[in-house]
Design a protein around this motif. Structure first.
Motif, PDB file in Angstrom:
ATOM      1  N   MET A 100       0.813  -1.225   0.000  1.00 39.19           N
ATOM      2  CA  MET A 100       0.000   0.000   0.000  1.00 39.19           C
ATOM      3  C   MET A 100       0.847   1.276   0.000  1.00 39.19           C
ATOM      4  SD  MET A 100      -2.938  -0.987   2.725  1.00 39.19           S
ATOM      5  CE  MET A 100      -3.926   0.446   2.360  1.00 39.19           C
ATOM      6  N   PHE A 138       1.829   3.349  -2.288  1.00 42.00           N
ATOM      7  CA  PHE A 138       1.347   4.498  -3.071  1.00 42.00           C
ATOM      8  C   PHE A 138       0.063   5.087  -2.482  1.00 42.00           C
ATOM      9  CE2 PHE A 138       3.952   1.963  -5.953  1.00 42.00           C
ATOM     10  CZ  PHE A 138       4.901   2.920  -6.269  1.00 42.00           C
ATOM     11  N   THR A 139      -0.816   4.217  -1.991  1.00 36.52           N
ATOM     12  CA  THR A 139      -2.030   4.706  -1.317  1.00 36.52           C
ATOM     13  C   THR A 139      -1.640   5.558  -0.114  1.00 36.52           C
ATOM     14  OG1 THR A 139      -3.130   2.661  -1.976  1.00 36.52           O
ATOM     15  CG2 THR A 139      -4.214   3.993  -0.296  1.00 36.52           C
ATOM     16  N   LEU A 193       1.209   7.085   0.389  1.00 39.72           N
ATOM     17  CA  LEU A 193       1.880   8.330  -0.016  1.00 39.72           C
ATOM     18  C   LEU A 193       0.864   9.386  -0.440  1.00 39.72           C
ATOM     19  CD1 LEU A 193       5.065   7.115  -1.958  1.00 39.72           C
ATOM     20  CD2 LEU A 193       4.997   8.461   0.142  1.00 39.72           C
ATOM     21  N   PHE A 194      -0.176   8.963  -1.199  1.00 37.94           N
ATOM     22  CA  PHE A 194      -1.233   9.919  -1.573  1.00 37.94           C
ATOM     23  C   PHE A 194      -1.933  10.449  -0.323  1.00 37.94           C
ATOM     24  CE2 PHE A 194      -1.387   8.278  -6.062  1.00 37.94           C
ATOM     25  CZ  PHE A 194      -1.251   9.507  -6.671  1.00 37.94           C
ATOM     26  N   LEU A 195      -2.209   9.539   0.619  1.00 44.64           N
ATOM     27  CA  LEU A 195      -2.866   9.956   1.866  1.00 44.64           C
ATOM     28  C   LEU A 195      -1.973  10.942   2.621  1.00 44.64           C
ATOM     29  CD1 LEU A 195      -5.299   9.527   3.768  1.00 44.64           C
ATOM     30  CD2 LEU A 195      -4.042   7.659   4.818  1.00 44.64           C
ATOM     31  N   ILE A 247       0.366  12.937   1.438  1.00 50.95           N
ATOM     32  CA  ILE A 247       0.491  14.253   0.809  1.00 50.95           C
ATOM     33  C   ILE A 247      -0.809  15.044   0.956  1.00 50.95           C
ATOM     34  CG2 ILE A 247      -0.123  13.631  -1.574  1.00 50.95           C
ATOM     35  CD1 ILE A 247       2.658  15.995  -0.453  1.00 50.95           C
ATOM     36  N   ALA A 248      -1.943  14.349   1.004  1.00 49.06           N
ATOM     37  CA  ALA A 248      -3.207  15.057   1.281  1.00 49.06           C
ATOM     38  C   ALA A 248      -3.181  15.651   2.691  1.00 49.06           C
ATOM     39  CB  ALA A 248      -4.388  14.100   1.126  1.00 49.06           C
ATOM     40  N   VAL A 297       7.483  13.252   3.741  1.00 49.16           N
ATOM     41  CA  VAL A 297       6.854  12.661   2.550  1.00 49.16           C
ATOM     42  C   VAL A 297       7.841  12.630   1.384  1.00 49.16           C
ATOM     43  CG1 VAL A 297       5.081  13.025   0.787  1.00 49.16           C
ATOM     44  CG2 VAL A 297       4.494  13.209   3.199  1.00 49.16           C
ATOM     45  N   CYS A 355       9.088   9.457  -0.672  1.00 48.84           N
ATOM     46  CA  CYS A 355       9.000   9.350  -2.142  1.00 48.84           C
ATOM     47  C   CYS A 355      10.331   8.912  -2.734  1.00 48.84           C
ATOM     48  CB  CYS A 355       8.594  10.695  -2.751  1.00 48.84           C
ATOM     49  SG  CYS A 355       6.873  11.119  -2.512  1.00 48.84           S
TER      50      CYS A 355
END
Lengths: 184, 71
Positions: free
Chosen positions: B20, B22-23, B25-27, B29-30, B51, B55
């Motif tokens: 998970m 990438f999920t 990382l998106f969370l 950065i949000a 973050v 990355c």
């Protein structure tokens, strides 16, 4: 460039990031092209580009905020260069379909390099960092606030779609189905 | 059937893999964006640095394959 104009410029840059994230969604949903791990990483790095402008809108323009976006743009350029090199051999069809002759990772490289150039050019204007006595609108005004929430919403949407695509494990190298929908 | 030592090691490598990533990382950065928009500035800067490092680590993890260059 005054502080007010710099804030407007930063809001515009957020709309540009939102456009990139929306275009990636369009390719994913309308062309049914699932993003690969490196593609997802490039999306994430496009999203990190937005943190600097958000800080500029809220706290006023500062060189450190632009530096954050520069670091993100360099990291994104490295990741997209890596993917371009993976498909550089003659005869390699590349990953996914092409848009106007270039694959998405090639466009991503162009986008990250353009971001580096634009950020460096914006840093040339010293007056934006001086207090010119002008009263900035709270949180940048409606134009900037919509831009910020648009980028946050698109990033949050990526959390959901990435979870759907990869499920609770590692993402497939060449994804063709949404893992969570497959097991449902 | 008994598991060999190699099987146990392989299993551990798989379980220690970046599930998970990438999920998350998106969370992350949000969350950084929300901190930048509504939270204190030092918190946003610190989270952003974390973050970005994550990355880079993710990139290095996926950059272990041999590049097929044409020269």
């Amino acid at each position: 460039m005054t502080q007010t104009r710099a804030v407007t410029l930063n809001a515009l840059s957020l709309y540009a990031v939102a456009l990139v994230l929306a275009a990636a969604f369009a390719a994913q949903f309308f062309l049914h092209e699932l993003p690969c791990p490196l593609c997802l990483l490039q999306r994430i790095l496009f999203a990190t580009l937005a943190v600097g402008p958000i800080l500029n809108i809220r706290f006023g323009p500062r060189p450190s905020h632009y530096a954050m976006s520069l670091l993100s743009a360099v990291a994104g350029a490295v990741a997209s260069t890596r993917q371009v090199l993976l498909h550089i051999l003659p005869g390699d069809a590349g990953y996914g379909s092409a848009l106007l002759g270039y694959h998405y990772y090639s466009w991503a490289l162009i986008g990250f390099v353009a971001a580096i150039v634009l950020l460096a050019a914006t840093l040339l204007f010293d007056r934006q960092f001086a207090d010119d006595g002008a009263t900035l609108p709270a949180d940048g005004g409606a134009f900037a606030q919509i831009a910020v929430w648009l980028v946050i919403a698109l990033t949050a949407a990526n959390v959901a779609t990435t979870l759907l695509e990869c499920g609770f494990g590692a993402c497939a190298d060449n994804p063709v189905v949404y893992e969570l929908l497959k097991s449902a | 059937m008994w598991l060999s030592v190699e099987s146990i090691i392989d299993w551990r490598i798989i379980r220690c893999g970046p599930d998970m990533e990438f999920t998350l990382l998106f969370l992350a950065i949000a969350v950084v964006m929300l901190a930048a928009w509504r939270g204190p500035r030092p918190l946003a800067l610190g989270l952003y640095a974390a973050v970005l490092i994550a990355c880079v680590a993710t990139y290095l993890h996926h950059a272990t394959d041999t590049l097929k260059l044409s020269f």
